[in-house]
Design a protein around this motif. Structure first.
Motif, PDB file in Angstrom:
ATOM      1  N   GLY A 213       0.814  -1.207   0.000  1.00 18.14           N
ATOM      2  CA  GLY A 213       0.000   0.000   0.000  1.00 18.14           C
ATOM      3  C   GLY A 213       0.849   1.258   0.000  1.00 18.14           C
ATOM      4  O   GLY A 213       2.074   1.216   0.219  1.00 18.14           O
ATOM      5  N   LEU A 214       0.207   2.361  -0.274  1.00 20.40           N
ATOM      6  CA  LEU A 214       0.856   3.670  -0.249  1.00 20.40           C
ATOM      7  C   LEU A 214       0.272   4.463   0.918  1.00 20.40           C
ATOM      8  O   LEU A 214      -0.944   4.681   0.963  1.00 20.40           O
ATOM      9  CB  LEU A 214       0.632   4.411  -1.570  1.00 20.40           C
ATOM     10  CG  LEU A 214       1.123   3.683  -2.834  1.00 20.40           C
ATOM     11  CD1 LEU A 214       0.661   4.434  -4.081  1.00 20.40           C
ATOM     12  CD2 LEU A 214       2.641   3.555  -2.825  1.00 20.40           C
ATOM     13  N   TYR A 215       1.129   4.866   1.847  1.00 20.97           N
ATOM     14  CA  TYR A 215       0.664   5.538   3.053  1.00 20.97           C
ATOM     15  C   TYR A 215       1.302   6.927   3.130  1.00 20.97           C
ATOM     16  O   TYR A 215       2.520   7.073   2.957  1.00 20.97           O
ATOM     17  CB  TYR A 215       1.043   4.744   4.305  1.00 20.97           C
ATOM     18  CG  TYR A 215       0.579   3.313   4.285  1.00 20.97           C
ATOM     19  CD1 TYR A 215      -0.682   2.959   4.757  1.00 20.97           C
ATOM     20  CD2 TYR A 215       1.402   2.304   3.787  1.00 20.97           C
ATOM     21  CE1 TYR A 215      -1.114   1.641   4.727  1.00 20.97           C
ATOM     22  CE2 TYR A 215       0.984   0.988   3.753  1.00 20.97           C
ATOM     23  CZ  TYR A 215      -0.269   0.660   4.227  1.00 20.97           C
ATOM     24  OH  TYR A 215      -0.686  -0.644   4.196  1.00 20.97           O
ATOM     25  N   ALA A 216       0.475   7.910   3.398  1.00 23.41           N
ATOM     26  CA  ALA A 216       0.971   9.281   3.550  1.00 23.41           C
ATOM     27  C   ALA A 216       0.079  10.016   4.547  1.00 23.41           C
ATOM     28  O   ALA A 216      -1.108   9.689   4.701  1.00 23.41           O
ATOM     29  CB  ALA A 216       1.001  10.013   2.213  1.00 23.41           C
ATOM     30  N   ASN A 232      -4.599  10.970   7.433  1.00 28.38           N
ATOM     31  CA  ASN A 232      -3.840   9.785   7.052  1.00 28.38           C
ATOM     32  C   ASN A 232      -4.499   9.139   5.845  1.00 28.38           C
ATOM     33  O   ASN A 232      -5.717   8.937   5.831  1.00 28.38           O
ATOM     34  CB  ASN A 232      -3.778   8.787   8.204  1.00 28.38           C
ATOM     35  CG  ASN A 232      -3.008   9.331   9.391  1.00 28.38           C
ATOM     36  OD1 ASN A 232      -2.075  10.110   9.226  1.00 28.38           O
ATOM     37  ND2 ASN A 232      -3.395   8.931  10.587  1.00 28.38           N
ATOM     38  N   VAL A 233      -3.707   8.793   4.836  1.00 28.54           N
ATOM     39  CA  VAL A 233      -4.219   8.275   3.578  1.00 28.54           C
ATOM     40  C   VAL A 233      -3.556   6.937   3.273  1.00 28.54           C
ATOM     41  O   VAL A 233      -2.332   6.791   3.426  1.00 28.54           O
ATOM     42  CB  VAL A 233      -3.960   9.270   2.424  1.00 28.54           C
ATOM     43  CG1 VAL A 233      -4.465   8.696   1.103  1.00 28.54           C
ATOM     44  CG2 VAL A 233      -4.616  10.601   2.713  1.00 28.54           C
ATOM     45  N   ASN A 234      -4.369   5.979   2.852  1.00 28.88           N
ATOM     46  CA  ASN A 234      -3.878   4.665   2.435  1.00 28.88           C
ATOM     47  C   ASN A 234      -4.491   4.339   1.072  1.00 28.88           C
ATOM     48  O   ASN A 234      -5.714   4.350   0.928  1.00 28.88           O
ATOM     49  CB  ASN A 234      -4.248   3.608   3.469  1.00 28.88           C
ATOM     50  CG  ASN A 234      -3.795   2.221   3.052  1.00 28.88           C
ATOM     51  OD1 ASN A 234      -2.877   2.080   2.240  1.00 28.88           O
ATOM     52  ND2 ASN A 234      -4.434   1.207   3.596  1.00 28.88           N
ATOM     53  N   VAL A 235      -3.652   4.049   0.089  1.00 29.42           N
ATOM     54  CA  VAL A 235      -4.110   3.722  -1.265  1.00 29.42           C
ATOM     55  C   VAL A 235      -3.594   2.331  -1.615  1.00 29.42           C
ATOM     56  O   VAL A 235      -2.388   2.063  -1.484  1.00 29.42           O
ATOM     57  CB  VAL A 235      -3.620   4.750  -2.304  1.00 29.42           C
ATOM     58  CG1 VAL A 235      -4.075   4.355  -3.707  1.00 29.42           C
ATOM     59  CG2 VAL A 235      -4.130   6.134  -1.955  1.00 29.42           C
ATOM     60  N   VAL A 236      -4.493   1.440  -2.043  1.00 29.44           N
ATOM     61  CA  VAL A 236      -4.114   0.081  -2.440  1.00 29.44           C
ATOM     62  C   VAL A 236      -4.768  -0.240  -3.776  1.00 29.44           C
ATOM     63  O   VAL A 236      -5.747   0.389  -4.179  1.00 29.44           O
ATOM     64  CB  VAL A 236      -4.538  -0.962  -1.374  1.00 29.44           C
ATOM     65  CG1 VAL A 236      -3.809  -0.725  -0.069  1.00 29.44           C
ATOM     66  CG2 VAL A 236      -6.041  -0.939  -1.174  1.00 29.44           C
ATOM     67  N   ARG A 237      -4.213  -1.261  -4.446  1.00 32.57           N
ATOM     68  CA  ARG A 237      -4.774  -1.726  -5.709  1.00 32.57           C
ATOM     69  C   ARG A 237      -5.812  -2.809  -5.410  1.00 32.57           C
ATOM     70  O   ARG A 237      -5.503  -3.823  -4.790  1.00 32.57           O
ATOM     71  CB  ARG A 237      -3.676  -2.298  -6.599  1.00 32.57           C
ATOM     72  CG  ARG A 237      -4.164  -2.816  -7.936  1.00 32.57           C
ATOM     73  CD  ARG A 237      -4.475  -1.668  -8.884  1.00 32.57           C
ATOM     74  NE  ARG A 237      -3.260  -0.998  -9.329  1.00 32.57           N
ATOM     75  CZ  ARG A 237      -3.263   0.085 -10.085  1.00 32.57           C
ATOM     76  NH1 ARG A 237      -4.406   0.640 -10.451  1.00 32.57           N
ATOM     77  NH2 ARG A 237      -2.119   0.661 -10.448  1.00 32.57           N
ATOM     78  N   ALA A 238      -7.058  -2.586  -5.845  1.00 35.08           N
ATOM     79  CA  ALA A 238      -8.129  -3.546  -5.605  1.00 35.08           C
ATOM     80  C   ALA A 238      -8.015  -4.713  -6.576  1.00 35.08           C
ATOM     81  O   ALA A 238      -7.253  -4.688  -7.544  1.00 35.08           O
ATOM     82  CB  ALA A 238      -9.488  -2.867  -5.743  1.00 35.08           C
ATOM     83  N   LEU A 239      -8.802  -5.767  -6.311  1.00 33.75           N
ATOM     84  CA  LEU A 239      -8.753  -6.957  -7.155  1.00 33.75           C
ATOM     85  C   LEU A 239      -9.198  -6.671  -8.583  1.00 33.75           C
ATOM     86  O   LEU A 239      -8.744  -7.317  -9.524  1.00 33.75           O
ATOM     87  CB  LEU A 239      -9.635  -8.059  -6.546  1.00 33.75           C
ATOM     88  CG  LEU A 239      -9.150  -8.621  -5.199  1.00 33.75           C
ATOM     89  CD1 LEU A 239     -10.145  -9.648  -4.686  1.00 33.75           C
ATOM     90  CD2 LEU A 239      -7.770  -9.246  -5.345  1.00 33.75           C
ATOM     91  N   ASP A 240     -10.124  -5.702  -8.744  1.00 36.39           N
ATOM     92  CA  ASP A 240     -10.601  -5.379 -10.090  1.00 36.39           C
ATOM     93  C   ASP A 240      -9.686  -4.409 -10.823  1.00 36.39           C
ATOM     94  O   ASP A 240      -9.994  -3.988 -11.933  1.00 36.39           O
ATOM     95  CB  ASP A 240     -12.024  -4.814 -10.022  1.00 36.39           C
ATOM     96  CG  ASP A 240     -12.113  -3.552  -9.170  1.00 36.39           C
ATOM     97  OD1 ASP A 240     -11.068  -3.072  -8.675  1.00 36.39           O
ATOM     98  OD2 ASP A 240     -13.241  -3.040  -8.989  1.00 36.39           O
TER      99      ASP A 240
END
Length: 376
Positions: A213-216, A232-240
């Protein structure tokens, strides 16, 4: 006409002229046939093959003889029958027209129904599609328009791949972006607030294929309606394949570290801050020695034990960050005992405090080995 034909004629007329009447093509033709039969239409006579017809026509054109009362009455009767026949003919013709119209109406209705069904299905599909996807599209377009100037500024800096700067969400004054670098080999989340920027990156392989994940995080300024806060931000790549964004907004009022301590403990922390410069927020209460609180401080270089004595504040730290058990604080408060504070680490629970006491030695280094009393 037979009784069966008459009953069928009545049934077809009721179906044709009744409310919402509709006839099939075959029923309409059958109705026409039965009505023609009911009127008993006489066959036409060809004058060229029937000389008697010519004489009859000539007789009609000859001047009539003076009417007697008997012939006058007979004439009136014939005229009345003629008018009645014409009236019946007109009514039958009108019924023929209505029956034909009913048949045509049925055909048109049957042909119109498939087109109407297709139209309704298209409208329903458009409505459902807009409800599911349209709002998201509109929100994305509105977000892109609102941050257009800032995106142009970020692109002008040349730090990111051209065309990769994509706004994901806005929270208060902050804008959350997804960007790439190194020709797509690096994925980043970028959080901007006014002229401040915070960024976190990882490799595309880790982000796309290994769940990284990407955390900032960034602080938000206070305004008239809200106090200062953090994001606080968390960005992840979903299954789709899409990007999932999780945002946590916190304010100081949501967590106040001083609220977990008593007034006496806070007084001790204030003294530690004054005498050592150590922030009370960075230490944690680990136990008590009598009525004296003992504190532990977690640093990147290791773990420390802090004890606020009557006169001084004592502190001892571990020799290695991964070996907190080497943090040993030995103090002598002048009560005839030497007290040692140690930390013990366990696999199933956090650090615990161990307290050891041994008699203090006298000025000449001697003490009573039996009682432990210090010799004067």
């Amino acid at each position: 006409m037979t009784d069966a034909d008459a009953a069928e004629l009545d049934e077809l007329r009721a179906k044709a002229y009744g409310p919402d009447g509709e006839l099939t093509d075959a029923q309409a033709r059958r109705l026409d046939e039965l009505q023609e039969r009911a009127r008993g239409a006489a066959p036409t006579v060809d004058a060229s093959t029937d000389p008697g017809a010519v004489d009859a026509a000539a007789a009609v054109l000859q001047p009539s003889a003076p009417e007697t009362s008997e012939t006058s009455a007979e004439g009136e009767r014939l005229r009345a029958e003629s008018n009645l026949a014409e009236s019946d003919g007109d009514a039958a013709a009108e019924q023929d027209v209505l029956a034909h119209a009913a048949g045509v109406r049925g055909i048109v209705a049957r042909r119109w129904f498939p087109y109407a069904a297709v139209g309704i299905a298209l409208l329903l599909g458009f409505g459902v599609g807009f409800a599911v996807f349209g709002q998201e599209v509109l929100r994305s377009v509105a977000l892109s328009l609102s941050v257009g100037a800032e995106r142009a500024e970020l692109e002008a800096r040349g730090e990111y791949d051209p065309g990769s700067i994509t706004p994901l969400e806005q929270v208060r004054e902050a804008t959350i972006w997804h960007v790439t670098r190194d020709d797509g080999d690096t994925q980043c989340v970028l959080v901007t607030v006014e002229d401040r920027r915070e960024r976190a990156c990882t490799s595309t392989d880790q982000f796309d294929n290994h769940g990284a994940g990407l955390y900032a995080g960034i602080s938000l300024p206070a305004d008239v309606e809200s106090e200062s806060s953090g994001l606080n931000v968390n960005v992840v790549r979903a299954l789709d394949g899409d990007l999932d964004v999780a945002v946590q907004l916190w304010t100081p009022g949501m967590w106040e570290w001083r609220s977990q301590y008593t007034e006496d403990e806070l007084a001790t922390l204030d003294r530690i801050e004054r005498e050592t410069g150590i922030s009370g927020e960075s230490v944690e209460l680990i136990g008590y020695d009598g009525d004296r609180p003992i504190w532990v401080e977690y640093l990147s270089t290791g773990t420390c034990i802090i004890a606020a004595l009557d006169v001084t504040v004592e502190r001892a730290c571990a020799d290695h960050p991964n070996d907190p058990e080497t943090a040993t604080l030995e103090v002598d408060v002048g009560d005839g005992w030497v007290t040692t504070y140690r930390l013990s680490a366990h696999d199933v629970r956090p650090l615990t405090l161990t307290i050891e006491r041994i008699p203090a030695m006298g000025p000449d280094g001697a003490g009573d080995e039996t009682t432990g009393d210090i010799e004067p």
